[in-house]
Scaffold this active site. Structure first.
Site, mmCIF file in Angstrom:
data_model
loop_
_atom_site.group_PDB
_atom_site.id
_atom_site.type_symbol
_atom_site.label_atom_id
_atom_site.label_comp_id
_atom_site.label_asym_id
_atom_site.label_seq_id
_atom_site.Cartn_x
_atom_site.Cartn_y
_atom_site.Cartn_z
ATOM 1 N N ARG A 148 8.536 4.413 1.235
ATOM 2 C CA ARG A 148 9.393 4.922 2.329
ATOM 3 C C ARG A 148 9.952 6.311 2.025
ATOM 4 N NH1 ARG A 148 10.876 -0.867 3.073
ATOM 5 N NH2 ARG A 148 10.181 -1.336 5.186
ATOM 6 N N HIS A 168 1.956 4.364 -5.096
ATOM 7 C CA HIS A 168 2.625 5.425 -5.860
ATOM 8 C C HIS A 168 2.730 4.980 -7.314
ATOM 9 C CE1 HIS A 168 6.127 2.835 -5.629
ATOM 10 N NE2 HIS A 168 6.106 2.894 -4.294
ATOM 11 N N GLN A 174 14.079 -9.835 -4.269
ATOM 12 C CA GLN A 174 12.745 -10.391 -3.989
ATOM 13 C C GLN A 174 12.178 -11.061 -5.241
ATOM 14 O OE1 GLN A 174 9.673 -8.051 -1.758
ATOM 15 N NE2 GLN A 174 8.793 -7.714 -3.772
ATOM 16 N N LEU A 190 11.109 5.342 -6.906
ATOM 17 C CA LEU A 190 9.912 5.589 -6.092
ATOM 18 C C LEU A 190 9.769 4.498 -5.041
ATOM 19 C CD1 LEU A 190 7.078 6.693 -8.561
ATOM 20 C CD2 LEU A 190 8.884 8.035 -7.526
ATOM 21 N N HIS A 194 3.929 1.429 -8.103
ATOM 22 C CA HIS A 194 2.882 0.402 -7.977
ATOM 23 C C HIS A 194 1.945 0.458 -9.187
ATOM 24 C CE1 HIS A 194 3.535 1.108 -3.444
ATOM 25 N NE2 HIS A 194 3.899 -0.146 -3.629
ATOM 26 N N GLY A 254 0.801 -1.225 0.000
ATOM 27 C CA GLY A 254 0.000 0.000 0.000
ATOM 28 C C GLY A 254 0.828 1.267 0.000
ATOM 29 N N GLY A 302 7.900 -5.710 -9.061
ATOM 30 C CA GLY A 302 8.794 -4.661 -9.542
ATOM 31 C C GLY A 302 10.248 -5.104 -9.521
HETATM 32 P P1 AMP Z 1 5.841 -2.618 -1.795
HETATM 33 O O1 AMP Z 1 4.482 -2.007 -1.602
HETATM 34 O O2 AMP Z 1 6.963 -1.662 -1.536
HETATM 35 O O3 AMP Z 1 5.995 -3.955 -1.102
HETATM 36 O O4 AMP Z 1 5.959 -2.938 -3.346
HETATM 37 C C1 AMP Z 1 4.984 -3.703 -4.009
HETATM 38 C C2 AMP Z 1 5.473 -4.009 -5.391
HETATM 39 O O5 AMP Z 1 5.726 -2.793 -6.095
HETATM 40 C C3 AMP Z 1 6.796 -4.807 -5.414
HETATM 41 O O6 AMP Z 1 6.738 -5.776 -6.453
HETATM 42 C C4 AMP Z 1 7.815 -3.730 -5.710
HETATM 43 O O7 AMP Z 1 8.972 -4.230 -6.351
HETATM 44 C C5 AMP Z 1 7.034 -2.817 -6.631
HETATM 45 N N1 AMP Z 1 7.608 -1.468 -6.638
HETATM 46 C C6 AMP Z 1 7.822 -0.670 -5.564
HETATM 47 N N2 AMP Z 1 8.423 0.478 -5.955
HETATM 48 C C7 AMP Z 1 8.573 0.399 -7.298
HETATM 49 C C8 AMP Z 1 9.145 1.255 -8.295
HETATM 50 N N3 AMP Z 1 9.673 2.430 -7.984
HETATM 51 N N4 AMP Z 1 9.143 0.832 -9.584
HETATM 52 C C9 AMP Z 1 8.611 -0.379 -9.913
HETATM 53 N N5 AMP Z 1 8.069 -1.230 -9.021
HETATM 54 C C10 AMP Z 1 8.062 -0.860 -7.732
#
Ligand code: AMP
Length: 286
Positions: free
Chosen positions: A195, A39, A161, A192, A42, A36, A155
């Site tokens: 955090r 941005h 991961q 992006l 996502h 969540g 991502g």
């Molecule tokens: P998170 O909410 O941070 O756990 O991220 C959820 C998904 O979004 C994961 O697969 C991340 O790798 C992807 N993600 C987060 N930030 C970015 C970004 N700047 N560009 C592409 N994918 C992202």
């Protein structure tokens, strides 16, 4: 249920039964797991999921769950941004459903069974966040069980991961197609991340130096300079700029030891600035 442009907000499910009801009549789902605070990074994943779903007559499901078992004590679990209502607005028109389970739904009992990747899972970020990837793989496995997706989108920003999830799906025979999307960046190169909201003033200005340092190290390695030397220089440059560096490492694209082929090379790094932990990676364009 899948449609090219779902009108309005996605259907919200907080447990598996509600989710099954929302997905009834669809040909299956493409899942985008997130924590969540949505941005543009996502949203790039959700748009990719939409393309896959529309091509195959599937629904797009975005999961939103801040997974406690992937945080170590003292990390930012409590302060991690949570704003489900805004997230539902952000994914409106792109996602058909949103699965936002509570912690009791995901972990009704004390968790005793985990997906563990002891080798790669304890290197790079895993060396600095013990138990992190075990928590990630376990929750992704649980989400796959709840949603039964045909495909899932991740991502490339979280490259380790992504590699571990592909390995889990392959080695455990989960039958989910894993798609990846390149890192979405700010104009100054900063990847992006939810955090980044914690970055203020000077720290926000300094933050893009992580990406710059990784790019410089990659260029040097491609120009034939030693990988260790290039990464060590990146680490000392970042430390001088005010970062607390966890690591900068050069690896093969499969994350084994770098073998000297610049076409099979990725530079990954993690560092803290102003208490915010940033991760990033760069590799040669395909
Ligand atoms: P998170 O909410 O941070 O756990 O991220 C959820 C998904 O979004 C994961 O697969 C991340 O790798 C992807 N993600 C987060 N930030 C970015 C970004 N700047 N560009 C592409 N994918 C992202």
């Amino acid at each position: 249920m899948a449609s090219t442009e779902p009108a309005g907000r996605p259907g919200l499910a907080t447990d598996k039964d509600q989710l099954a009801e929302l997905h009834a009549g669809s040909g299956g789902a493409v899942l985008v797991p997130t924590m969540g605070a949505v941005h543009e990074g996502h949203l790039a994943l959700v748009r990719r999921a939409r393309e896959i779903a529309d091509a195959d007559g599937l629904a797009v499901c975005v999961s939103i769950f801040v997974n406690p078992i992937q945080f170590s004590p003292g990390e930012d679990l409590d302060s991690y941004p949570r704003r489900l209502d805004d997230d539902l607005d952000a994914i409106s028109g792109l996602a058909d459903t949103c699965y936002a389970p509570g912690a009791k739904e995901m972990y009704p009992d004390r968790q005793e069974v985990f997906v563990h990747a002891p080798v790669l899972g304890s290197q790079l970020c895993g060396a600095h966040r013990p138990g992190h990837f075990q928590g990630v793989l376990t929750v992704v496995h649980k989400l796959f069980s709840a949603v039964s997706p045909k495909a899932a989108v991740f991502g490339e920003k979280d490259y380790q991961q992504l590699v571990l999830i592909r390995r889990m799906v392959g080695q455990l025979g989960l039958g989910v197609a894993i798609e990846s999307v390149p890192t979405v960046r700010e104009g100054d190169g900063l990847a992006l991340s939810s955090r980044n909201e914690g970055l203020r003033g000077k720290n926000r200005k300094t933050a893009p130096k992580l990406h710059e340092a990784l790019c410089r190290a990659l260029d040097e390695v491609r120009d034939g300079r030693g990988a260790k030397e290039s990464c060590d220089e990146a680490i000392s440059g970042l430390a001088s700029a005010g970062f607390e560096v966890d690591y900068v490492e050069c690896r093969s694209l499969g994350l084994s030891e770098y073998q000297g082929d610049p076409a099979d090379c990725i530079v990954l790094g993690a560092a803290r600035i102003g208490g915010v932990r940033l991760i990033d990676n760069v590799r040669a364009e395909a």
